[in-house]
Structure formats: C-alpha cells, structure tokens
Design a protein around this motif. Structure first.
Motif, PDB file in Angstrom:
ATOM      1  N   THR A   6      41.234  35.442  31.021  1.00  0.00           N
ATOM      2  CA  THR A   6      41.779  35.832  32.527  1.00  0.00           C
ATOM      3  C   THR A   6      41.831  37.176  32.542  1.00  0.00           C
ATOM      4  O   THR A   6      42.895  37.675  31.584  1.00  0.00           O
ATOM      5  CB  THR A   6      43.241  34.804  32.845  1.00  0.00           C
ATOM      6  N   VAL A   7      41.492  37.714  33.665  1.00  0.00           N
ATOM      7  CA  VAL A   7      41.743  39.342  34.057  1.00  0.00           C
ATOM      8  C   VAL A   7      42.484  39.432  35.368  1.00  0.00           C
ATOM      9  O   VAL A   7      42.185  38.691  36.223  1.00  0.00           O
ATOM     10  CB  VAL A   7      40.568  39.840  34.165  1.00  0.00           C
ATOM     11  N   TYR A   8      43.519  40.334  35.264  1.00  0.00           N
ATOM     12  CA  TYR A   8      44.231  40.577  36.683  1.00  0.00           C
ATOM     13  C   TYR A   8      43.656  42.064  36.989  1.00  0.00           C
ATOM     14  O   TYR A   8      43.793  42.960  36.380  1.00  0.00           O
ATOM     15  CB  TYR A   8      45.780  40.494  36.376  1.00  0.00           C
ATOM     16  N   PHE A   9      43.621  41.979  38.451  1.00  0.00           N
ATOM     17  CA  PHE A   9      43.228  43.474  38.850  1.00  0.00           C
ATOM     18  C   PHE A   9      44.184  43.815  40.174  1.00  0.00           C
ATOM     19  O   PHE A   9      44.384  42.842  40.887  1.00  0.00           O
ATOM     20  CB  PHE A   9      41.805  43.309  39.486  1.00  0.00           C
ATOM     21  N   ALA A  10      44.204  45.262  40.239  1.00  0.00           N
ATOM     22  CA  ALA A  10      44.889  45.607  41.535  1.00  0.00           C
ATOM     23  C   ALA A  10      44.844  47.027  41.700  1.00  0.00           C
ATOM     24  O   ALA A  10      44.215  47.632  40.471  1.00  0.00           O
ATOM     25  CB  ALA A  10      46.767  45.297  41.081  1.00  0.00           C
ATOM     26  N   ASN A  11      45.009  47.751  42.640  1.00  0.00           N
ATOM     27  CA  ASN A  11      44.740  49.127  43.028  1.00  0.00           C
ATOM     28  C   ASN A  11      45.840  49.634  44.065  1.00  0.00           C
ATOM     29  O   ASN A  11      45.786  49.075  45.165  1.00  0.00           O
ATOM     30  CB  ASN A  11      43.532  49.299  43.586  1.00  0.00           C
ATOM     31  N   LEU A  12      46.876  50.285  43.607  1.00  0.00           N
ATOM     32  CA  LEU A  12      47.765  50.971  44.328  1.00  0.00           C
ATOM     33  C   LEU A  12      48.327  50.022  45.298  1.00  0.00           C
ATOM     34  O   LEU A  12      49.092  50.352  46.359  1.00  0.00           O
ATOM     35  CB  LEU A  12      47.083  51.935  45.308  1.00  0.00           C
ATOM     36  N   ALA A  13      48.582  48.793  44.729  1.00  0.00           N
ATOM     37  CA  ALA A  13      49.355  47.839  45.400  1.00  0.00           C
ATOM     38  C   ALA A  13      48.883  47.598  46.820  1.00  0.00           C
ATOM     39  O   ALA A  13      49.746  46.887  47.741  1.00  0.00           O
ATOM     40  CB  ALA A  13      51.052  48.079  45.541  1.00  0.00           C
ATOM     41  N   GLN A  14      47.389  47.444  47.178  1.00  0.00           N
ATOM     42  CA  GLN A  14      46.920  47.271  48.315  1.00  0.00           C
ATOM     43  C   GLN A  14      46.878  45.632  48.359  1.00  0.00           C
ATOM     44  O   GLN A  14      46.821  45.006  47.265  1.00  0.00           O
ATOM     45  CB  GLN A  14      45.659  48.147  48.364  1.00  0.00           C
ATOM     46  N   ASP A  15      46.768  45.206  49.410  1.00  0.00           N
ATOM     47  CA  ASP A  15      46.606  43.939  49.908  1.00  0.00           C
ATOM     48  C   ASP A  15      45.354  43.403  49.691  1.00  0.00           C
ATOM     49  O   ASP A  15      44.098  44.203  49.658  1.00  0.00           O
ATOM     50  CB  ASP A  15      46.760  43.300  51.140  1.00  0.00           C
ATOM     51  N   VAL A  16      45.259  42.353  48.864  1.00  0.00           N
ATOM     52  CA  VAL A  16      43.724  41.613  48.357  1.00  0.00           C
ATOM     53  C   VAL A  16      43.270  40.516  48.893  1.00  0.00           C
ATOM     54  O   VAL A  16      44.334  39.596  49.472  1.00  0.00           O
ATOM     55  CB  VAL A  16      43.981  41.206  46.684  1.00  0.00           C
ATOM     56  N   HIS A  17      42.024  40.469  49.167  1.00  0.00           N
ATOM     57  CA  HIS A  17      41.476  39.387  50.103  1.00  0.00           C
ATOM     58  C   HIS A  17      40.202  39.009  49.562  1.00  0.00           C
ATOM     59  O   HIS A  17      39.432  39.719  49.053  1.00  0.00           O
ATOM     60  CB  HIS A  17      41.260  39.630  51.406  1.00  0.00           C
TER      61      HIS A  17
END
Length: 251
Positions: free
Chosen positions: A81-92
């Motif tokens: 399992t991998v978790y992704f995020a970028n600058l706390a932007q909302d994900v859709h």
C-alpha cells in the motif's frame, strides 16, 4: 496511549484507489498493475514497493519542451500500500473511460500505468499562445487521481447549456467537449485584461460532458510583478507567472 489522532487511522477497503482523507490518496498494489505517481508525492508505504523514475520517450520530451505540458512521474510497483499527497491539496479519483479526460498536467497526482497521455492544443480565437493553450489528454481505461486547491465545482455541460470557465481555474474536462479559448475584452488589445476587472482568458465549452473547476487561480494577485516585461506579468514565457507559480503557491 489515547488521542483523537487514532480516528485518522488507515482506511480499510478492497478498492485499488481510496481517498484516505481529503488530502491523501491510498493505492493498493498487487504486483500485477503498476501505478504512475507524481515524483516525490509518496508520503508513506507498506509492503515491498519499488520506486523508479518513469522513462520518457524522445517524442514525449520534445512535446513537453514545445508545449510545457507533461508529467514528471515515478513508477511504483510491487505488493503493498502506498500513500500519496502533494502540498495538502484536495484529492479526487476519476474513472477514465473511452470518452477520455483532458487535464492540466500540474493537477495530476497519480494514474494507472495502462493509461495513455498526450499533449494537445486548445484553439484560440486570436492564435496567441497564452493561458490554457496546451493541455494533457488522458485516454484508455483506468483511474486517475487529481488535485485541487480547495473543494472544486463540477459543472455539467449539455447541448443546451454551454459553460465559460476562467482558464486559470480549470482543472479538467471531458475530452468529448468542444472547447475554445477566448479573451473577453472590449479593447483592440487582447493582451489587456477586461478593463480593471482582473479577468483575462477563458475557455468556452459546448457539447455533453463535465468541467472541473477549483476555487483558486494559477496567476498571482493582480499587479504582482513577476519576471520581466509585460508577457511575464501575464503568465507567459519561462519567467512568467505560470513558470513561477508551480503547485498553486498563490491562492
């Protein structure tokens, strides 16, 4: 130990793509299908996962140099399992089907490796390279995770209901839509924004589909000085606002 933080534990789901929380994406890998993600967007992972830089063909590199549209991706493979995020932007998360999705590449967080991407041109009434001139077309079958600065607005477009969107606020739209870029101005100089309203380029959509708009614009506050010259202030060229404002630093 007790804390309200324990209410934010990892999501349990059999789905491949899960929005762990509004600003984080969880992707499950089974060892068969890889996922392509924005470079540096991994924040955590479990299991045996390999991360490799994604190869870009000569055509892809040439296209990106010419259009400014393209993806800096890493290939994630293995089991876990991998978790992704970028600058706390909302994900859709969206499902891409045979209709395709057109998107600004700066809003792509991750996508299935089975999908195909290609830079395309957006027609302009004036034939001028400006905001929204080129976008990324995603085709095939699979999932793509997009990012927005804040909660977005999904506008449905029908043959009897066309929509105009600020070219700096648009995130993505259905590829099947007819789209044209235009400058709404009453002066003979299309470089000048609409009087003192601060509005500039917009995209006009017709057909059947949807357009995704975020409550943020790429350009910095009006009258902010970036780079050099008039073109830079209007977001054009290597020293323009678009080059200076990656990841929506100005909201």
């Amino acid at each position: 130990m007790q804390s309200a933080l324990f209410s934010h534990s990892e999501a349990q789901s059999q789905e491949r793509y899960v929005v762990q929380n509004p600003q984080m994406l969880r992707v499950s890998l089974t060892g068969q299908d890889d996922v392509l993600a924005r470079k540096g967007s991994m924040v955590a992972y479990q299991g045996l996962i390999d991360f490799d830089g994604e190869y870009q063909s000569t055509n892809q590199r040439t296209s990106r140099a010419r259009t400014g549209e393209g993806l800096d991706l890493m290939r994630c493979s293995g089991q876990g399992t991998v978790y992704f995020a970028n600058l706390a932007q909302d994900v859709h998360v969206l499902d891409v089907d045979q209709d395709g999705l057109t998107v600004d590449s700066s809003y792509v967080l991750a996508l299935d490796s089975t999908l195909h991407t290609e830079a395309i041109a957006v027609d302009s009434q004036y034939g001028i390279s400006g905001s929204g001139k080129y976008q990324l077309n995603i085709t095939g079958r699979g999932k793509v995770a997009l990012m927005t600065s804040g909660q977005p607005l999904l506008l449905r477009i029908t043959p009897d209901k066309y929509v105009n969107v600020d070219a700096d606020a648009i995130v993505a739209w259905s590829t099947s839509l007819r789209v044209q870029m235009q400058a709404q101005t009453h002066s003979t100089g299309v470089w000048r924004r609409r009087g003192n309203t601060g509005e500039g380029w917009e995209l006009s959509f017709l057909g059947q589909g949807f357009a995704l708009v975020q409550p943020s614009e790429l350009l910095p506050p009006q009258n902010a000085q970036l780079g050099q010259g008039v073109a830079a202030q209007y977001g054009m060229g290597q020293q323009g606002a678009h080059a200076q404002n990656q990841n929506n630093a100005w909201n």
